[in-house]
Design a protein around this motif. Structure first.
Motif, PDB file in Angstrom:
ATOM      1  N   UNK A  91       5.569 -60.677  44.534  1.00  0.00           N
ATOM      2  CA  UNK A  91       4.946 -62.001  44.469  1.00  0.00           C
ATOM      3  C   UNK A  91       3.476 -61.964  44.872  1.00  0.00           C
ATOM      4  N   UNK A  92       2.760 -62.964  44.436  1.00  0.00           N
ATOM      5  CA  UNK A  92       1.339 -63.112  44.735  1.00  0.00           C
ATOM      6  C   UNK A  92       1.200 -63.819  46.084  1.00  0.00           C
ATOM      7  N   UNK A  93       0.400 -63.291  46.998  1.00  0.00           N
ATOM      8  CA  UNK A  93       0.193 -63.987  48.280  1.00  0.00           C
ATOM      9  C   UNK A  93      -0.453 -65.356  48.047  1.00  0.00           C
ATOM     10  N   UNK A  94       0.137 -66.396  48.613  1.00  0.00           N
ATOM     11  CA  UNK A  94      -0.350 -67.767  48.427  1.00  0.00           C
ATOM     12  C   UNK A  94      -1.391 -68.114  49.478  1.00  0.00           C
ATOM     13  N   UNK A 108       4.726 -66.788  50.745  1.00  0.00           N
ATOM     14  CA  UNK A 108       4.155 -67.479  51.899  1.00  0.00           C
ATOM     15  C   UNK A 108       5.062 -67.230  53.096  1.00  0.00           C
ATOM     16  N   UNK A 109       4.542 -66.595  54.127  1.00  0.00           N
ATOM     17  CA  UNK A 109       5.300 -66.330  55.361  1.00  0.00           C
ATOM     18  C   UNK A 109       6.683 -65.730  55.095  1.00  0.00           C
ATOM     19  N   UNK A 110       6.729 -64.664  54.346  1.00  0.00           N
ATOM     20  CA  UNK A 110       7.964 -63.937  54.040  1.00  0.00           C
ATOM     21  C   UNK A 110       8.960 -64.716  53.176  1.00  0.00           C
ATOM     22  N   UNK A 111       8.549 -65.837  52.605  1.00  0.00           N
ATOM     23  CA  UNK A 111       9.402 -66.607  51.716  1.00  0.00           C
ATOM     24  C   UNK A 111       8.783 -66.577  50.317  1.00  0.00           C
ATOM     25  N   UNK A 131       0.031 -75.217  50.208  1.00  0.00           N
ATOM     26  CA  UNK A 131       0.837 -74.008  50.128  1.00  0.00           C
ATOM     27  C   UNK A 131       2.171 -74.353  49.482  1.00  0.00           C
ATOM     28  N   UNK A 132       2.857 -73.368  48.924  1.00  0.00           N
ATOM     29  CA  UNK A 132       4.142 -73.645  48.255  1.00  0.00           C
ATOM     30  C   UNK A 132       5.139 -74.421  49.113  1.00  0.00           C
TER      31      UNK A 132
END
Length: 144
Positions: A91-94, A108-111, A131-132
């Motif tokens: 995944x792309x870091x948000x 985002x934060x391991x999710x 953020x997501x």
């Protein structure tokens, strides 16, 4: 002239040179070289500025002001990110203010989240200041 004095003299020249000359990959390795976002500055589209350790690109010319910080004004700034796979496994870091692509996965934060919105086609793009986790059920869903 001391090295410190020389560095202070060269700093504005370096900031001006790197603000558009470097490709995104190199720019992201050199964030401290970019000028810091500041209130009351006239900024031009395409120039990049650092704000809270994130690099942002100006989307439209304007004069900066309080309330229009890069992570709060998606119509004015987009976070500079590297293209990555965007798969569930990679995944792309948000970050706030980035351009999200429908159908890709973000971390985002391991999710892991899937960028998905009813009525939007995969591959479409949207710049969001959130953020997501803050837009769960609207622009994102948890990856299964």
């Amino acid at each position: 002239m001391t090295l410190v004095e020389l560095a202070k003299q060269l700093r504005p020249i370096i900031e001006q040179a790197v603000s558009t000359a470097l490709d995104d990959a190199t720019a992201l390795q050199s964030v401290p070289l970019f000028p810091a976002w500041a209130e009351g500055c006239s900024v031009q589209a395409g120039k990049r500025y650092r704000y809270k350790n994130t690099l942002y690109r100006v989307l439209q010319p304007h004069t900066t002001q309080v309330g229009w910080e890069p992570d709060q004004a998606p119509a004015l700034f987009a976070a500079v990110t590297l293209p990555t796979e965007g798969s569930k496994e990679h995944p792309i870091p948000a970050v706030r203010g980035m351009e999200y692509i429908y159908g890709l996965y973000y971390l985002e934060n391991d999710t892991v989240y899937l960028c998905k919105r009813a009525g939007e086609a995969e591959g479409g793009k949207v710049i969001l200041q959130y953020l997501p986790s803050e837009l769960l059920g609207q622009y994102f869903e948890l990856a299964e």
